[in-house]
Design an enzyme around this catalytic site. Sequence first.
Site, mmCIF file in Angstrom:
data_model
loop_
_atom_site.group_PDB
_atom_site.id
_atom_site.type_symbol
_atom_site.label_atom_id
_atom_site.label_comp_id
_atom_site.label_asym_id
_atom_site.label_seq_id
_atom_site.Cartn_x
_atom_site.Cartn_y
_atom_site.Cartn_z
ATOM 1 N N HIS A 193 1.083 -1.835 0.049
ATOM 2 C CA HIS A 193 0.140 0.115 0.028
ATOM 3 C C HIS A 193 0.916 0.848 -0.245
ATOM 4 C CE1 HIS A 193 -3.968 -0.399 0.133
ATOM 5 N NE2 HIS A 193 -4.171 1.142 0.479
ATOM 6 N N ASP A 197 -3.559 6.711 -1.992
ATOM 7 C CA ASP A 197 -4.449 6.418 -2.242
ATOM 8 C C ASP A 197 -4.254 5.653 -3.715
ATOM 9 O OD1 ASP A 197 -7.756 5.957 -2.432
ATOM 10 O OD2 ASP A 197 -8.012 8.286 -2.622
ATOM 11 N N GLY A 198 -5.596 5.495 -3.888
ATOM 12 C CA GLY A 198 -5.494 4.475 -5.115
ATOM 13 C C GLY A 198 -4.457 3.117 -5.543
ATOM 14 N N GLY A 200 -5.451 0.044 -5.097
ATOM 15 C CA GLY A 200 -6.788 -1.071 -5.457
ATOM 16 C C GLY A 200 -5.996 -0.809 -7.046
ATOM 17 N N SER A 203 -2.914 -1.688 -8.161
ATOM 18 C CA SER A 203 -2.309 -3.039 -7.925
ATOM 19 C C SER A 203 -3.149 -3.604 -8.974
ATOM 20 C CB SER A 203 -2.990 -3.385 -7.137
ATOM 21 O OG SER A 203 -2.137 -3.240 -5.374
ATOM 22 N N ARG A 204 -3.962 -3.836 -9.023
ATOM 23 C CA ARG A 204 -4.579 -4.582 -10.383
ATOM 24 C C ARG A 204 -4.236 -4.676 -11.899
ATOM 25 N NH1 ARG A 204 -8.990 -3.186 -7.014
ATOM 26 N NH2 ARG A 204 -9.636 -0.705 -7.527
#
Length: 381
Positions: A193, A197-198, A200, A203-204
């Site tokens: 992490h 922010d951002g 997720g 990571s995708r």
Amino acid sequence: MLHRTPRLSTADQHVLAEVASMRRALHHAVQQVPTKWTLGLRRHLTASAIAASNAIEGYRVDARDVADLMDDAQEKVDVSEANRAETVAYQQAMTYIQSLHAAPDFEYSKGLLNALHWMLQGHHPHKPAGQWRRGPVFITAAGDPHATEYEGPHEDDVSTLMDELIDWLNSGDMDSDPLVRAAMAHFNLVKIHPWADGNGRMSRSLQTLLIAREGVLAPEFSSIEAWLGMPGHTWDYYKVLREVGGPVYSPVRDTALWVRFNLRAYHEQTQSVRHRVDRSNKCWIQLDERRGALGVTEHQITALHEVAVTGRVRRSRYERAEGISEQQAQRDMRHLTRENLLTPIGNTKGRYYVPGSRYPQNVLDTAAARHTVRNPYEDIG
């Protein structure tokens, strides 16, 4: 220390082999038809991935509206300014990722990841983008803003952990299957992490990039973001991240369940994409076979096919797809409307077209044909 790649079970190896076989077959199916036949589907698959990944984070835009915004960020689409900004930002990052799938002399770096993060988050004036977080990070439990579900590593450790991740991305576990490595890249990044922010979506996106770099399929056919964005799957996604990752950064935990979850996602998404490719190709063939009876040109088939695949078409997208002038596109749309093959909805810039009363029903039936997606692990005794 990073989370380690697990040893695959016999069932995992069986599912992975099936995924490889299906992806090779899908590659062959895509290569056997004219590029023009798949352009609209490629765009819609990309739009579906963007819409789904943003939806996981609470930004909800219909995939068809995403496709319109991909063509023109200022397109008259009925979405909030926040949703428009998030969609355009993700599309910018996804376009760059797609361009990297065959880039020579490619390597992963902190600069690359921070640049992608800036593409995703740089439009937020009060959130730092493209740089590591400078404070702690806590993931809040659903429904309870005071409960912490996960606490990331200390901010002082982020740079060192990202050094380790970059080294691993470039040279670690190279004997593992690329799809497994992509899943582990996703997991390690989301658990570090590194940004405020951002994380997720980053990571995708990183997982999609690793899959694309594998080279078997183009990125738009490879991403599992659309699968992850399905409501039931999103719940499972959060659940497995929570179960495997634990409440604090714990790289000694077993990641086998996470990899199994991703193998299922790869398998089921490939099933869905193959069915969509088959339906798209059949729709094009059926329209082309009736071109004379319908009184349309080869160019105009593109507009009719877009309607079959996505449910609607805009004049501007048809114009770009065919590389024709605005005046020619307007004439074509008027002709298709007069012939009752298309019906206009809305006015001026917001107008789009749906099937008219003379649109071939067999094509619509083909486009709407249902299929069953099977969980590959349920077939293994």
